[in-house]
Design an enzyme around this catalytic site. Structure first.
Site, mmCIF file in Angstrom:
data_model
loop_
_atom_site.group_PDB
_atom_site.id
_atom_site.type_symbol
_atom_site.label_atom_id
_atom_site.label_comp_id
_atom_site.label_asym_id
_atom_site.label_seq_id
_atom_site.Cartn_x
_atom_site.Cartn_y
_atom_site.Cartn_z
ATOM 1 C CG MET A 211 -8.719 6.665 2.522
ATOM 2 S SD MET A 211 -7.843 6.465 4.359
ATOM 3 C CE MET A 211 -6.815 4.774 4.174
ATOM 4 C CG MET B 237 -12.294 -3.247 5.075
ATOM 5 S SD MET B 237 -10.173 -2.886 4.259
ATOM 6 C CE MET B 237 -9.584 -1.623 5.131
ATOM 7 C CG ASP C 43 -5.230 1.700 1.225
ATOM 8 O OD1 ASP C 43 -5.957 0.770 1.194
ATOM 9 O OD2 ASP C 43 -3.959 1.510 1.425
ATOM 10 C CG HIS D 110 -4.099 -1.350 -2.253
ATOM 11 N ND1 HIS D 110 -5.298 -2.861 -1.920
ATOM 12 C CD2 HIS D 110 -4.539 -1.075 -0.656
ATOM 13 C CE1 HIS D 110 -6.130 -2.293 -1.480
ATOM 14 N NE2 HIS D 110 -5.438 -1.592 -0.688
ATOM 15 C CG HIS E 279 -9.984 -0.334 -0.958
ATOM 16 N ND1 HIS E 279 -9.055 -0.713 0.643
ATOM 17 C CD2 HIS E 279 -10.951 -0.437 -0.495
ATOM 18 C CE1 HIS E 279 -9.759 -0.713 1.493
ATOM 19 N NE2 HIS E 279 -11.274 -0.833 0.818
ATOM 20 C CG ASP F 203 -6.818 -2.764 2.608
ATOM 21 O OD1 ASP F 203 -5.449 -2.334 3.772
ATOM 22 O OD2 ASP F 203 -7.670 -2.271 2.248
ATOM 23 C CB SER G 192 -0.896 0.280 1.408
ATOM 24 O OG SER G 192 -1.436 1.513 1.826
ATOM 25 C CG MET H 72 -11.305 1.983 2.284
ATOM 26 S SD MET H 72 -9.769 2.161 3.454
ATOM 27 C CE MET H 72 -9.095 2.843 2.546
#
Length: 228
Positions: free
Chosen positions: A41, A141, A39, A37, A70, A176, A12, A72
């Site tokens: 957010m 998760m 992330d 990866h 990913h 994750d 990540s 979120m």
């Protein structure tokens, strides 16, 4: 992307040097990362704010493997095309992020990406039972999403349930949160094949010491494969 169930390590970049993303991505790939990866957010669905589509588009030229994005965020659907245009190979949305997860997965696939669905620690495996013919990846998760470096929450039972539900479908199980040489074997033994690791990969290394990334990646992979 060819499907296989071999162990894949997906560092990540939330744990990378933010001032040097291009070289960091190149370094982890050169040192054996299978996927990269990312992330995303939004400061709303989770209490942090990270990468928008423009940032992900800037990462894309440096990623030669698989860019695993990913989300979120909530809502999701209005941003699917933007992340497709940014170059995501896999786009994962949380089942908790909106009321119409079928529509979201259909839209992700229609935009030309592999579709992932993520489950928070409190969301049961059974919640994806009716999504298995739409999903290419299920992300479990093992921390509550929003920050890197959190303590691992054991989800081995959930992963085993998912592995049984999936059967022979070509669906990856991704983990994750809190992956390291101690926790990776637990998840691999339960049936996971994609392991997201942030601090456990980047700790101690840098673009000037990329061999440390390689040592960390190989250690996590060996620990996971040793559990199979």
């Amino acid at each position: 992307m060819m499907f296989d169930r071999s162990i894949k390590i997906a560092p990540s970049i939330l744990s990378a040097d933010f001032a040097n993303f291009g070289q960091e991505i190149q370094a982890i790939e050169a040192q054996g990362a299978d996927w990269v990866h990312v992330d995303v957010m939004d400061g709303h669905f989770v209490p942090n704010l990270t990468f928008g589509p423009m940032a992900v588009k800037a990462f894309r030229p440096h990623v030669k493997t698989v860019m695993d994005v990913h989300l979120m965020i909530s809502p999701v659907d209005r941003y699917i095309d933007a992340y497709a245009d940014a170059g995501a190979d896999v786009l994962t949305a949380h089942i908790e992020a909106g009321p119409h997860i079928h529509r979201t997965l259909q839209a992700i696939k229609a935009a030309g990406m592999k579709a992932g669905v993520a489950l928070n620690p409190g969301t049961p495996a059974e919640s994806v039972a009716h999504l298995l013919d739409l999903a290419d990846l299920i992300c479990v998760m093992t921390v509550n999403p929003g920050f890197g470096g959190q303590k691992y929450i054991d989800m081995a039972g959930k992963v085993r349930s998912l592995r049984e539900m999936i059967g022979d479908r070509e669906i990856h199980i991704e983990i994750d949160g809190g992956m390291d040489t101690n926790t990776a074997p637990l998840m691999a033994a339960a049936g996971a094949d994609v392991l997201v690791a942030g601090s456990a990969v980047f700790r101690g290394g840098s673009v000037n010491k990329p061999e440390v990334y390689g040592e960390n990646i190989r250690a996590i992979r060996a620990a996971a494969e040793g559990a199979l």
